[in-house]
Design a protein around this motif. Sequence first.
Motif, short mmCIF file in Angstrom:
data_model
loop_
_atom_site.label_atom_id
_atom_site.label_comp_id
_atom_site.label_asym_id
_atom_site.label_seq_id
_atom_site.Cartn_x
_atom_site.Cartn_y
_atom_site.Cartn_z
N LYS A 265 -57.44 -44.27 28.70
CA LYS A 265 -57.26 -45.50 27.88
C LYS A 265 -58.29 -45.55 26.74
N THR A 266 -59.57 -44.96 27.00
CA THR A 266 -60.47 -44.77 26.04
C THR A 266 -60.86 -43.58 25.22
N GLY A 267 -59.89 -42.64 25.59
CA GLY A 267 -59.98 -41.36 24.73
C GLY A 267 -61.27 -40.40 24.93
N ILE A 268 -61.58 -40.51 25.96
CA ILE A 268 -62.68 -39.49 26.49
C ILE A 268 -62.35 -38.39 27.54
N THR A 269 -61.24 -38.32 27.68
CA THR A 269 -60.65 -37.18 28.78
C THR A 269 -61.13 -36.09 28.40
N HIS A 270 -61.16 -35.38 27.13
CA HIS A 270 -61.54 -34.21 26.68
C HIS A 270 -63.09 -33.96 27.05
N LEU A 271 -63.94 -34.93 27.34
CA LEU A 271 -65.25 -34.60 27.52
C LEU A 271 -65.35 -34.38 29.18
N PHE A 426 -52.24 -43.56 22.74
CA PHE A 426 -53.42 -43.15 21.96
C PHE A 426 -54.60 -44.18 22.19
N SER A 427 -55.61 -44.08 22.25
CA SER A 427 -56.66 -44.82 22.49
C SER A 427 -57.24 -45.47 21.26
N LEU A 428 -57.06 -46.79 21.14
CA LEU A 428 -57.55 -47.25 19.78
C LEU A 428 -59.06 -47.63 19.79
N VAL A 429 -59.75 -47.33 21.06
CA VAL A 429 -61.27 -47.69 21.07
C VAL A 429 -61.72 -46.17 21.24
N SER A 430 -61.05 -44.98 21.03
CA SER A 430 -61.64 -44.05 21.38
C SER A 430 -62.82 -43.57 20.42
N PRO A 431 -62.61 -44.04 19.08
CA PRO A 431 -64.04 -43.63 18.15
C PRO A 431 -65.10 -44.24 18.82
N LEU A 432 -65.00 -45.47 18.87
CA LEU A 432 -66.22 -46.24 19.77
C LEU A 432 -66.76 -45.37 20.95
N ALA A 433 -65.64 -45.21 21.81
CA ALA A 433 -66.04 -44.49 23.25
C ALA A 433 -66.58 -43.15 22.95
N ASN A 434 -66.07 -42.42 22.05
CA ASN A 434 -66.60 -41.14 21.81
C ASN A 434 -67.92 -41.17 20.89
N ALA A 435 -68.11 -41.96 20.20
CA ALA A 435 -69.63 -42.18 19.61
C ALA A 435 -70.71 -42.31 20.74
N VAL A 436 -70.43 -43.12 21.77
CA VAL A 436 -71.55 -43.19 22.89
C VAL A 436 -71.26 -41.97 23.87
N ALA A 437 -70.11 -41.50 23.99
CA ALA A 437 -69.96 -40.59 25.28
C ALA A 437 -70.34 -39.22 24.85
N ILE A 438 -69.92 -38.75 23.57
CA ILE A 438 -70.19 -37.52 23.00
C ILE A 438 -71.45 -37.08 23.16
N PRO A 439 -72.40 -37.70 22.59
CA PRO A 439 -73.89 -37.27 22.56
C PRO A 439 -74.44 -37.46 24.14
N LEU A 440 -74.03 -38.26 24.69
CA LEU A 440 -74.94 -38.65 26.13
C LEU A 440 -74.15 -37.49 27.11
N VAL A 441 -72.92 -37.17 27.19
CA VAL A 441 -72.31 -36.14 27.84
C VAL A 441 -72.64 -34.90 27.67
N PRO A 482 -58.19 -55.97 25.16
CA PRO A 482 -57.01 -56.35 24.40
C PRO A 482 -56.46 -54.92 23.77
N MET A 483 -55.46 -54.48 23.81
CA MET A 483 -55.05 -53.60 22.76
C MET A 483 -55.76 -52.38 23.06
N ALA A 484 -56.50 -52.15 23.88
CA ALA A 484 -57.30 -50.61 24.11
C ALA A 484 -56.52 -49.53 23.54
N THR A 485 -55.11 -49.36 24.06
CA THR A 485 -54.47 -48.33 24.01
C THR A 485 -53.13 -48.68 23.33
N TRP A 486 -52.82 -47.62 22.46
CA TRP A 486 -51.37 -47.79 21.93
C TRP A 486 -50.59 -46.99 22.72
N GLN A 487 -49.33 -47.45 23.13
CA GLN A 487 -48.48 -46.84 23.57
C GLN A 487 -47.08 -46.96 22.93
N GLN A 488 -46.22 -45.90 22.96
CA GLN A 488 -44.88 -46.01 22.41
C GLN A 488 -44.18 -44.77 22.98
#
Length: 807
Positions: A265-271, A426-441, A482-488
């Motif tokens: 949902k937050t687009g950080i699976t790759h981490l 596709f996670s619409l909040v992934s830019p924000l999630a990755n901005a925090v998660a990438i450096p921390l992880v 709300p609308m954290a994830t775009w699905q189609q």
Amino acid sequence: MRVFVLAFTIGVWLVQQQAELVAWPWLAAGGAVALPMLMMVHVLRVWGKSALVGRCAASIPGVRQFVIITPLLIAGFALGFLWASACAYWRLAEALPAVNEGRDIEVVGVVSALPQQIERGMRFEFDVESAAASVPQHISLAWYRGRADDEAEDVPTMPLHAGERWRFTVRLKRPHGNVNPQGFDYEAWLFERGIRATGYVRPHSATRLNAAVWRQGYAVEMLRERIRERFQSALPDASYAGILIALAIGDQQSIAPTLWQQFAKTGITHLMSISGLHVTMFAGLFYWLVGWLWRRSAVLPLHLPAQKAAALGGFIAALIYSLLAGFAVPAQRTLYMLGVVALARLLNREVAASRVLALALLVVLILDPWAVLAAGFWLSFGAVALLFYIGSGRLGAAHWLAEWGRAQWAVTLGMLPALLALFQQFSLVSPLANAVAIPLVSFVITPLALAGVLPFLDPLLWLANFITTGLMRFIDWLAVLPMATWQQAAPPAWAILLALGGGVWLLLPRGFPARWLGLLTFLPLLIITPPRPPLGEAEVVVLDVGQGLAIHVQTATHDLLFDTGPTFSAEADSGNRIIVPYLRAIGVRRLDELIVSHADNDHSGGAESILAAVPVSLLRASLPAAHPLWNHTLPNAPCRAGDAWDWDGVHFLILHPAATNAATKSNAVACVLAIDAHGRRVLITSDIEAAQESALVTRQAGDGNASRLAAEVLIVPHHGSRTSSTDAFVAAVGAKEAIFPVGYRNRFGHPKAEIVARYEHSGAHLHRTDADGAVAVHLTPGGVRIDHARTLRRRYWQSMPSITATE
């Protein structure tokens, strides 16, 4: 080189799309063409270096490029196709003979990978060294604590570890998975891992022969298991210990499924797996450390320069980390790229970044031509290619924060088509999630977890878990926005290719004219919806959920789900594993009605997952009053004979149970639904038995509406059990098409041989979900058309013995 590797990749990929492999004579002919082509390219390049030929080629624009690139493309494609086909033939040769399916076979071998805990025991990969019958060398086994098939008593498992040699009595079957439209191909996943049979251990039959078999691969797995045990003992009650285990040794099974849903949902699976960033960081640390220590010596730099020693040390560190991480595709890609860079440094040569990536791609495909089947392959190489693309040809150096932002924008935009194609979300909040998660992880949690592998450093693991807990609180907050994830729905192939091309255009250097046009190419990707049946028509899809039932009915503007398949474990069921991904992939965002025919697990097991993921307008069910499904706050109604409604010119009618039915057995009150489109009818009978069939025949005849029971297509009652499908009922329905929803080699032996014979004698064409995958029934004015998912998605590794009814 890059052209050759690209063509080689296309050839490998094309093989994996084949229903059957190309015959050896044709492959040999392709090889006979490819090798002279490569020789011709070499000769042309040598001649091109001469002054005379060079001037002649230069006088005609594009001639030299054409005469070299064309043979390279042909040779690369042919060799890639040949190599992948040859590997496939070799792997297919190691198959479990059909006569050995379901037999007790004694085997001796070694536990070859990390054992994984499952709900009732453990699952593990096993290398067979000797066997009492012909079996593949690499198999997957489950060892259950409780009963297994016909065992009369519960038998506990014994402690089992990687690298141990055991003697087991096992029952095996050929690899088999559910096949549904847009669904996960479990058989392909097994084939890529070289697992050519699956099965389970028979109780009372296990004997440990050796505590450790010291071979290179087994030693690595033993070390990985010891590290996992150390983490579990140091963090016994930590909610996120599994994340640290995954970051240290790549054991993604240690992470709970609920956490994976939050990551998606937050687009950080790759981490949360061993990514190229982690391997590069680890290698860079050792590059600096080896270089620093090397320069402290007065002797060592005289034999080998510090830069070369550092490059070699960094590569060795990356190799060790990749092995500990399970050698997944992202780790392989990074390791081979670092290997090319280290080799170039040792040979005093400069290598372009695109050549490094191409060589890594070539090595991955040579070692594992089935890597193209994995989503991680495309995402890993695609992300790195995008980063190289935006970093090439740019003038000047921007601020590091601007560079980071541009990289995030490029990866987010460039990977959007691939993510929608592979996962339909596709996670619409992934830019924000990755901005925090990438450096921390990447720079805090992973280094702490790796350092915590060493003895006596438990406090580092506690600190890593503390930081991870804080990160997950932030991730959990993002996931519920709300609308954290775009699905189609899954987009068509042409829309994916168009958006990929548009993304490349949009990411051209600043100042390039009309870059904004690239945005327009994303519109078809986002707005095109899958086709639905026209007015008056319906599509009925009997999903392949194993031993259970789940049927999706779609009209021009409405969707109905009849039953929800079985529960597999406490955290997995047909709803979250099969039905919800299927509905998302075909563009169904809500259900107008959910019918749960009765309380049996194989029909109601996925209902909770579906209600949690998909809005439902009406729940109709035949369940006890105390059943938990009635607690949901949505409109509901009981299944009652005579209830009817019309959607888009298609008529729906409930035929059973009658309002006065006082039966206590769940099968006796199972819903029966008739669907009529232009006079073409499907009868869905759930698990009714002989008594209910007789009542239906009598009631319909008594009402003067015997035609209500007649149908072109019948979903066979109770999966083909002996308790159903009486002669009178089969004759009253008169179905031309009979569909058996059954699991492959299910423990009930459904469908029974005499029931199959009864339908064959009636003249019906038979369809089975275990053999045909999902069965799609199209009700049209021109008649009934039936499609099989296994036929539409046929691949060469899906070969299996003919399935016969059980006596």
